[in-house]
Design a protein around this motif. Structure first.
Motif, short mmCIF file in Angstrom:
data_model
loop_
_atom_site.label_atom_id
_atom_site.label_comp_id
_atom_site.label_asym_id
_atom_site.label_seq_id
_atom_site.Cartn_x
_atom_site.Cartn_y
_atom_site.Cartn_z
N PHE A 199 0.85 -1.20 0.00
CA PHE A 199 0.00 0.00 0.00
C PHE A 199 0.89 1.25 0.00
N PRO A 200 1.56 1.55 -1.11
CA PRO A 200 2.54 2.64 -1.12
C PRO A 200 1.93 4.04 -1.20
N TYR A 201 0.62 4.17 -1.44
CA TYR A 201 0.05 5.50 -1.70
C TYR A 201 -0.87 5.97 -0.58
N LEU A 202 -0.77 5.41 0.60
CA LEU A 202 -1.68 5.78 1.69
C LEU A 202 -1.55 7.26 2.06
N ALA A 203 -0.33 7.74 2.19
CA ALA A 203 -0.13 9.14 2.58
C ALA A 203 -0.70 10.08 1.52
N LEU A 204 -0.50 9.77 0.24
CA LEU A 204 -1.02 10.60 -0.84
C LEU A 204 -2.55 10.60 -0.84
N LEU A 205 -3.16 9.43 -0.62
CA LEU A 205 -4.62 9.34 -0.59
C LEU A 205 -5.20 10.13 0.58
N LEU A 206 -4.55 10.04 1.74
CA LEU A 206 -5.03 10.78 2.91
C LEU A 206 -4.87 12.28 2.71
N GLU A 207 -3.75 12.69 2.13
CA GLU A 207 -3.55 14.12 1.85
C GLU A 207 -4.59 14.64 0.86
N ALA A 208 -4.91 13.84 -0.15
CA ALA A 208 -5.92 14.25 -1.12
C ALA A 208 -7.30 14.34 -0.47
N ALA A 209 -7.59 13.44 0.47
CA ALA A 209 -8.88 13.47 1.16
C ALA A 209 -9.03 14.72 2.01
N THR A 210 -8.00 15.06 2.76
CA THR A 210 -8.07 16.23 3.63
C THR A 210 -7.98 17.54 2.84
N GLY A 211 -7.27 17.51 1.70
CA GLY A 211 -7.11 18.71 0.89
C GLY A 211 -8.08 18.82 -0.26
N GLN A 212 -9.03 17.85 -0.39
CA GLN A 212 -10.00 17.83 -1.47
C GLN A 212 -9.31 17.97 -2.83
N LYS A 213 -8.43 17.03 -3.11
CA LYS A 213 -7.69 17.02 -4.37
C LYS A 213 -8.12 15.84 -5.22
N VAL A 214 -8.01 16.01 -6.53
CA VAL A 214 -8.33 14.95 -7.49
C VAL A 214 -7.03 14.23 -7.87
N LEU A 215 -7.10 12.90 -7.88
CA LEU A 215 -5.94 12.09 -8.23
C LEU A 215 -6.23 11.27 -9.49
N ARG A 216 -5.19 11.08 -10.27
CA ARG A 216 -5.28 10.13 -11.39
C ARG A 216 -4.64 8.83 -10.94
N ILE A 217 -5.40 7.74 -10.97
CA ILE A 217 -4.87 6.47 -10.51
C ILE A 217 -4.94 5.44 -11.64
N ASP A 218 -4.06 4.48 -11.57
CA ASP A 218 -4.10 3.31 -12.44
C ASP A 218 -4.57 2.17 -11.56
N TYR A 219 -5.80 1.69 -11.80
CA TYR A 219 -6.45 0.75 -10.90
C TYR A 219 -6.64 -0.60 -11.57
N GLU A 220 -6.28 -1.67 -10.85
CA GLU A 220 -6.41 -3.02 -11.38
C GLU A 220 -7.47 -3.77 -10.58
N SER A 221 -8.46 -4.31 -11.28
CA SER A 221 -9.52 -5.07 -10.65
C SER A 221 -9.99 -6.16 -11.60
N ARG A 222 -10.08 -7.39 -11.08
CA ARG A 222 -10.51 -8.54 -11.87
C ARG A 222 -9.66 -8.72 -13.11
N GLY A 223 -8.35 -8.50 -12.96
CA GLY A 223 -7.43 -8.72 -14.05
C GLY A 223 -7.38 -7.63 -15.09
N GLN A 224 -8.10 -6.54 -14.89
CA GLN A 224 -8.11 -5.44 -15.85
C GLN A 224 -7.59 -4.17 -15.19
N ARG A 225 -6.79 -3.40 -15.94
CA ARG A 225 -6.26 -2.13 -15.45
C ARG A 225 -6.94 -0.98 -16.20
#
Length: 319
Positions: free
Chosen positions: A137-163
């Protein structure tokens, strides 16, 4: 006012202010500018990270690494705070891992010897276990900072074998059974969705994406209500009703999604009742099968059919 009390009040004041001048502090404490300059020099020697700026608009400011003023704790409070932080040691990834370890080390070493002895004895007699996970889980600090600062993130997400690339605005992060999750507004789906943090392959703040929404009022405690109201295209919902034995109730109590659906009788048995998205029938079928005889689904019939289908697959697999 004694000098020691003035220094303590001054430390609290400069930690509270983002920027200040000597004259402002002199007026606030009703002393001369020369006295304030001496006090600020002593605070600097004590470790308060002060930075001075010259010029007509200059003054003093405290650097980002602020030092909190002294706080008096009772022995019981000190032990409680130590173990509150000590309980996190089983998590390999935390949004503030290094800072937590550093704070715990400082807290422990500044305690008196008898309190340290008491903690050393208790450390081997109390624990807060969480499952060991191989996930990262290398992005926890970035996710928390975005939550508190109301920032939009671009993520590359993998689910069910698809990115897939997603634009999200995090609401917060939470841990459950050794895994980290991030509820976030998904601009692709137009709704609050929960992302498993170990499935986020990359994450970055990128100004080329959609503008941030005003989600300051949305947090982990009310995100479900916001999601129901904000859905642009609401998924088809079906009514769930399943009877639970006492063991089934205990299993459901361990699930973060269960509280809105779970009802418990005085003798310990209970039931699941409420509306669930029809697209989640596969998830609920797997959960019900895991409960074996501790749960009996009465509705919807689609869930009963999905349980039967998956059981038939298992029977065919294992003969």
């Amino acid at each position: 006012m004694s000098k020691s009390k003035r220094l303590l009040d001054l430390m609290m004041t400069v930690n509270r202010k983002r920027k200040f001048t000597v004259k402002e502090l002199a007026d606030e404490f009703n002393v001369s500018s020369r006295t304030i300059l001496r006090d600020l020099q002593e605070l600097g020697e004590l470790g308060v990270p002060l930075y001075s700026e010259v010029g007509p608009h200059g003054g003093y400011q405290v650097l980002n690494e602020r030092i909190l003023p002294p706080i008096a704790f009772t022995e019981e409070e000190a032990v409680a705070i130590f173990f509150a932080s000590h309980a996190l040691r089983h998590y390999k990834y935390l949004p503030f891992k290094e800072e937590s370890l550093s704070a715990l080390h400082k807290f422990y070493n500044y305690m008196s010897g008898d309190v340290r002895d008491r903690i050393d004895e208790m450390k081997h007699r109390i624990d807060f276990l969480t499952p060991a996970r191989q996930a990262e889980f290398p992005y926890l600090a970035l996710l928390l900072e975005a939550a508190t600062g109301q920032k939009v993130l671009r993520i590359d997400y993998e689910s069910r074998g698809q990115r897939q690339e997603r634009w999200i605005q995090p609401v917060g992060i939470y841990a459950s059974n050794g895994l980290w999750y991030c509820p976030a507004y998904c601009f692709l789906r137009g709704d609050i969705r929960v992302f498993r943090c170990d499935r986020i392959q990359s994450a970055a703040a990128d100004g080329s994406g959609p503008a941030a929404l005003d989600l300051g009022h949305v947090h982990l405690g009310n995100r479900e209500a916001y999601g129901r109201v904000s859905r642009q295209t609401a998924p088809a919902m079906v009514k769930l009703y399943a009877e639970l034995t006492a063991e089934g109730v205990q299993a459901c109590e361990a699930e973060v999604w269960a509280p809105p659906l779970l009802h418990i009788r005085e003798e310990g048995t209970g039931w699941l009742e409420g509306e669930i998205p029809g697209q989640d029938l596969g998830f609920f079928a797997r959960f019900i099968i895991g409960l074996c005889n501790e749960a009996t689904v009465q509705e919807p019939p689609e869930l009963v059919a999905e349980v039967r289908r998956r059981l038939a697959e298992l029977q065919a697999k294992y003969g």
